[in-house]
Design an enzyme around this catalytic site. Structure first.
Site, mmCIF file in Angstrom:
data_model
loop_
_atom_site.group_PDB
_atom_site.id
_atom_site.type_symbol
_atom_site.label_atom_id
_atom_site.label_comp_id
_atom_site.label_asym_id
_atom_site.label_seq_id
_atom_site.Cartn_x
_atom_site.Cartn_y
_atom_site.Cartn_z
ATOM 1 N N LYS A 32 0.848 -1.198 0.000
ATOM 2 C CA LYS A 32 0.000 0.000 0.000
ATOM 3 C C LYS A 32 0.885 1.249 0.000
ATOM 4 O O LYS A 32 1.783 1.372 0.835
ATOM 5 C CB LYS A 32 -0.914 -0.008 1.225
ATOM 6 C CG LYS A 32 -1.973 -1.094 1.148
ATOM 7 C CD LYS A 32 -2.745 -1.219 2.433
ATOM 8 C CE LYS A 32 -3.746 -0.133 2.598
ATOM 9 N NZ LYS A 32 -4.504 -0.289 3.875
HETATM 10 C C1 E4P Z 1 -7.609 0.023 4.601
HETATM 11 O O1 E4P Z 1 -6.836 -0.816 5.041
HETATM 12 C C2 E4P Z 1 -7.686 1.386 5.161
HETATM 13 O O2 E4P Z 1 -6.409 1.773 5.532
HETATM 14 C C3 E4P Z 1 -8.614 1.413 6.332
HETATM 15 O O3 E4P Z 1 -9.854 0.812 5.987
HETATM 16 C C4 E4P Z 1 -8.833 2.805 6.889
HETATM 17 O O4 E4P Z 1 -9.782 2.676 7.903
HETATM 18 P P1 E4P Z 1 -10.027 3.754 9.048
HETATM 19 O O5 E4P Z 1 -10.788 4.878 8.431
HETATM 20 O O6 E4P Z 1 -10.847 2.995 10.055
HETATM 21 O O7 E4P Z 1 -8.693 4.146 9.574
#
Ligand code: E4P
Length: 235
Positions: A94
């Site tokens: 990512k």
């Molecule tokens: C995916 O892995 C994203 O980083 C994640 O869903 C972000 O979620 P949050 O808004 O709960 O931090």
């Protein structure tokens, strides 16, 4: 909308909680696990050990997502290499969908490294990551909603833009807080979604269903005795 013949929506668990991953992975038809630095921090402990622990639970064939930390493209590429060394094949790196991230995604995709452009809050931002070569782009549905915009709308626009321009990227919708958000995107044919444990369980949680299942068990117990299922009766 999804064309006939496309595979069904990929579904990932968005957590680094090993006990939850172990439990939910047994029950639900999941394709892998996604993490981010915030998730690792919330779980606590050694992040390397946590990521290795997730890989051990889900096995080498499931897809795992882990995020780079540096803010410059060269650092991101170095982190990507370390993530692959740690987690092996079937790992998607990512990379934040920011200008340095677009450069890192381009460099990594030239080297055959699978990437996900993450932290996407707007359709053109996700489109840019897809054009740079990201295999996945991750709009943050609930965080967008919290800004007063439409997280589902941003995700569906991005999905349609990628399709209209025949880019090979897939939308991995993330940051959900409720079933409606996931359901709307599933209906639209979004390629992938990642849900925290509570959101995943909320997708099918229904006291009426629990009551109906209990009624069936009670009815059969009245007929054939407690603890007797078809296996006991047929032998
Ligand atoms: C995916 O892995 C994203 O980083 C994640 O869903 C972000 O979620 P949050 O808004 O709960 O931090």
């Amino acid at each position: 909308m999804a064309d006939k013949g496309e595979t069904s929506m990929e579904l990932y668990l968005d957590t680094a909680d090993l006990a939850e991953i172990r439990r939910l992975y047994e029950l639900y038809p999941l394709d892998g696990v996604t993490t981010n630095p915030g998730i690792l921090a919330r779980t606590g402990g050694d992040p390397v050990k946590a990521l290795r622990g997730i890989r051990d639970i889900i096995g080498p064939d499931a897809l795992m997502f882990a995020q780079v930390i540096p803010s410059d493209a060269e650092g991101m590429v170095r982190d990507a290499r370390a993530i692959l060394k740690l987690l092996g094949d079937n790992t998607v790196v990512k990379v934040p969908a920011v200008p340095e991230g677009f450069r890192a995604i381009r460099l990594l995709s030239k080297q055959g490294v699978r990437t996900c452009g993450t932290v996407v809050y707007a359709p053109m931002q996700g489109f840019m990551a897809a054009k740079a070569g990201a295999e996945y782009v991750a709009p943050y549905v609930n965080r967008i909603d919290n800004l007063g915009y439409d997280g589902v709308g941003v995700s569906t626009q991005l999905h349609d833009m990628i399709a209209a321009h025949h880019l090979p990227a897939k939308v991995l919708a993330a940051s959900f807080r409720n079933t409606q958000q996931v359901q709307d995107l599933c209906r639209h044919g979004i390629a992938a979604a990642t849900c925290a444990p509570a959101v995943l369980e909320g997708l099918v949680k229904n006291p009426a269903v629990d009551g109906a299942v209990r009624d069936f068990a009670d009815a059969f117990a009245g007929l054939a005795g407690e603890e007797n299922g078809m296996a006991e009766l047929v032998g």
